[in-house]
Design a protein around this motif. Structure first.
Motif, PDB file in Angstrom:
ATOM      1  N   ARG A  98       0.920  -1.195  -0.051  1.00 33.37           N
ATOM      2  CA  ARG A  98      -0.038   0.028   0.061  1.00 33.37           C
ATOM      3  C   ARG A  98       0.804   1.181  -0.110  1.00 33.37           C
ATOM      4  O   ARG A  98       0.617   1.973  -0.823  1.00 33.37           O
ATOM      5  CB  ARG A  98      -0.910  -0.039   1.094  1.00 33.37           C
ATOM      6  N   TYR A 125      -7.724  -0.200  -2.600  1.00 31.64           N
ATOM      7  CA  TYR A 125      -8.217  -1.445  -3.426  1.00 31.64           C
ATOM      8  C   TYR A 125      -6.855  -2.308  -3.467  1.00 31.64           C
ATOM      9  O   TYR A 125      -5.983  -2.242  -4.142  1.00 31.64           O
ATOM     10  CB  TYR A 125      -8.412  -0.978  -4.793  1.00 31.64           C
ATOM     11  N   PRO A 126      -6.831  -3.342  -2.438  1.00 30.33           N
ATOM     12  CA  PRO A 126      -5.630  -3.996  -2.202  1.00 30.33           C
ATOM     13  C   PRO A 126      -5.161  -5.000  -3.528  1.00 30.33           C
ATOM     14  O   PRO A 126      -4.064  -5.694  -3.471  1.00 30.33           O
ATOM     15  CB  PRO A 126      -5.857  -4.743  -1.041  1.00 30.33           C
ATOM     16  N   SER A 171      -1.097  -5.427  -3.764  1.00 33.77           N
ATOM     17  CA  SER A 171      -0.734  -6.680  -2.914  1.00 33.77           C
ATOM     18  C   SER A 171      -0.131  -7.783  -3.575  1.00 33.77           C
ATOM     19  O   SER A 171       0.328  -8.635  -3.155  1.00 33.77           O
ATOM     20  CB  SER A 171      -1.857  -7.186  -1.917  1.00 33.77           C
ATOM     21  N   LEU A 229     -16.166  -8.472   1.869  1.00 36.16           N
ATOM     22  CA  LEU A 229     -15.153  -7.676   2.175  1.00 36.16           C
ATOM     23  C   LEU A 229     -13.894  -8.511   2.779  1.00 36.16           C
ATOM     24  O   LEU A 229     -12.668  -8.229   2.618  1.00 36.16           O
ATOM     25  CB  LEU A 229     -15.490  -6.651   3.048  1.00 36.16           C
ATOM     26  N   GLN A 276     -10.059  -8.820   1.513  1.00 38.09           N
ATOM     27  CA  GLN A 276      -9.101  -8.030   2.629  1.00 38.09           C
ATOM     28  C   GLN A 276      -8.189  -9.110   3.253  1.00 38.09           C
ATOM     29  O   GLN A 276      -6.936  -8.681   3.442  1.00 38.09           O
ATOM     30  CB  GLN A 276      -9.612  -7.207   3.315  1.00 38.09           C
ATOM     31  N   THR A 281      -6.121 -11.334  -0.467  1.00 41.84           N
ATOM     32  CA  THR A 281      -4.949 -10.280  -0.611  1.00 41.84           C
ATOM     33  C   THR A 281      -4.137 -10.129   0.446  1.00 41.84           C
ATOM     34  O   THR A 281      -3.160  -9.579   0.445  1.00 41.84           O
ATOM     35  CB  THR A 281      -5.526  -8.911  -0.884  1.00 41.84           C
ATOM     36  N   ALA A 303      -4.493  -8.072   2.893  1.00 43.19           N
ATOM     37  CA  ALA A 303      -4.308  -6.502   3.018  1.00 43.19           C
ATOM     38  C   ALA A 303      -4.623  -6.465   4.625  1.00 43.19           C
ATOM     39  O   ALA A 303      -4.144  -5.406   5.254  1.00 43.19           O
ATOM     40  CB  ALA A 303      -5.033  -5.630   2.248  1.00 43.19           C
ATOM     41  N   MET A 304      -5.584  -7.049   5.168  1.00 37.93           N
ATOM     42  CA  MET A 304      -5.812  -7.081   6.641  1.00 37.93           C
ATOM     43  C   MET A 304      -5.464  -8.143   7.214  1.00 37.93           C
ATOM     44  O   MET A 304      -5.617  -9.372   6.791  1.00 37.93           O
ATOM     45  CB  MET A 304      -7.342  -6.562   6.651  1.00 37.93           C
TER      46      MET A 304
END
Length: 408
Positions: free
Chosen positions: A173, A243-244, A248, A369, A373, A377, A379-380
């Motif tokens: 990111r 938008y990962p 990512s 989601l 996320q 990806t 991402a989280m």
């Protein structure tokens, strides 16, 4: 320590002002590019006028004329289009500091990439951006700068190298964001150090009765052209933090290259159309192909590659319930400290984006989601700050796969 609610408002206001100033800068830039390319030479124009255009807007008619050198008499009031650029960069810099440097542990430092100390992040980020401007400026003033095509190709490669370096220092990111900030700095610094000073020198020469140096205009025109073609890629890079799937990917640098090509080729279409040189529709095919490649790279390069075919084939109501219970435990233990009615994480007062994952019902509601996320990806959690394990991600992936199978 700043109250989390005040911190949230500062972030919101900084982003708001940044977007407003960016709209003003990009809008005026696009307008003048369109105006410059659409001017037509007509009989009866005053000496020194290179072309004119008639426009209608808001119920009024406007007659726009461009003097190739200067009018016989300089007007008392002359509008300089510069503050839009300066304001955009300044607000963007403060937003970068506020989000990515003061909250480096959440958004910038990814221990899986490089375990940086928080104080190292701004030194690397700001230092890298400043160094890139010196390189860009040197290239434009070097012999390479006399060949626009060769310079453009070299700058394309330089941006990819910079993205690669950022990607191996920061989170995906933050790498995308810093690549965009680097290009935006070139654009705004060109206005501050080259375009406006050169225009002032031209005006001063004209007022003194001297012939301006044509190299000044050529130099400013080159930087303006770069700004024109880099605007759309910069916008994508700045928006990508939401938008990962793009940043990512293991092939994130390739995605940056695709976006540079797509954005530049779309600008070429409009430039050609505004100049009356036809509508090169082939550019849209090239841009679409570049976007398709970017999407493909994001899919094949995503970190979440769990194979769920067998899971889906063996799904039953009983296994789905068990999988959901396991997924709830994983999500609540790794995500609900932020995504809750009353977040327990320092510096966060409200669940990010209003997404709450503190109950089974909320987890089910935000299943799509969670898939993007945390499974597709990773991402989280941001930079995996709560240390969610691959096994826990697979547990969530299992539930989502069985959920999909049950729907079918």
């Amino acid at each position: 320590m700043i109250d989390p609610q005040i911190s949230e408002w500062i972030s919101q206001l900084l982003r708001w002002v940044h977007v407003i100033t960016a709209i003003a800068w990009i809008g005026s830039s696009f307008y003048f590019i369109h105006l410059d390319l659409s001017l037509k030479k007509r009989d009866g124009l005053a000496p020194g006028v290179g072309g004119e255009a008639w426009q209608v807007h808001g119920g009024g008619f406007y007659n726009m004329r461009k003097y190739l050198v200067a009018p016989p008499e300089m007007p008392k009031e002359l509008t300089w289009f510069k503050w839009e650029s300066y304001s955009t960069w300044i607000t963007g810099f403060f937003l970068l500091v506020w989000v990515y440097y003061l909250h480096a542990d959440l958004y910038t430092v990814d221990p899986a990439v490089r375990a940086l100390a928080s104080w190292q992040v701004p030194l690397i980020g700001i230092g890298g951006i400043a160094l890139s401007w010196l390189v860009y400026e040197g290239l434009c003033r070097s012999p390479l700068g006399r060949n626009d095509v060769a310079l453009g190709c070299f700058l394309f490669l330089y941006i990819l190298v910079a993205a690669f370096v950022f990607r191996h220092l920061f989170s995906g990111r933050a790498a995308f964001l810093h690549t965009g900030a680097m290009i935006a700095t070139w654009m705004s610094a060109s206005v501050f150090f080259v375009i406006i000073p050169n225009q002032r020198k031209v005006v001063a020469d004209l007022l003194a009765g001297r012939s301006p140096d044509p190299a000044l205009g050529k130099q400013a025109k080159q930087r303006s052209t770069h700004n024109n073609y880099l605007t759309l890629p910069v916008l994508f890079l700045m928006l990508s933090n939401h938008y990962p799937l793009a940043w990512s990917s293991r092939y994130a640098v390739g995605i940056v290259g695709c976006i540079l090509i797509a954005g530049a080729i779309v600008r070429h279409f409009f430039n050609s159309q505004h100049a009356g040189k036809g509508s090169p529709w082939w550019t849209w095919a090239v841009a679409a192909a570049a976007i398709v490649v970017a999407i493909w790279l994001s899919i094949i390069g995503k970190p979440g590659n769990e194979n769920t075919a067998d899971i889906q084939n063996g799904a039953t109501s009983a296994t789905l319930a068990a999988a959901f219970d396991d997924a709830v435990l994983a999500v609540q233990s790794r995500c609900s400290m932020c995504h809750a009615a009353e977040p327990a994480w320092d510096g966060i007062s409200i669940a990010p984006k209003g997404v709450r994952l503190d109950t089974p019902e909320n987890i089910l509601r935000h299943a799509d989601l969670i898939r993007v996320q945390a499974v597709l990806t990773h991402a989280m959690p941001p930079n995996n700050i709560t240390e969610m394990t691959l096994e826990e991600r697979k547990v969530v992936a299992t539930w989502l796969a069985q959920k999909d199978a049950a729907v079918r």
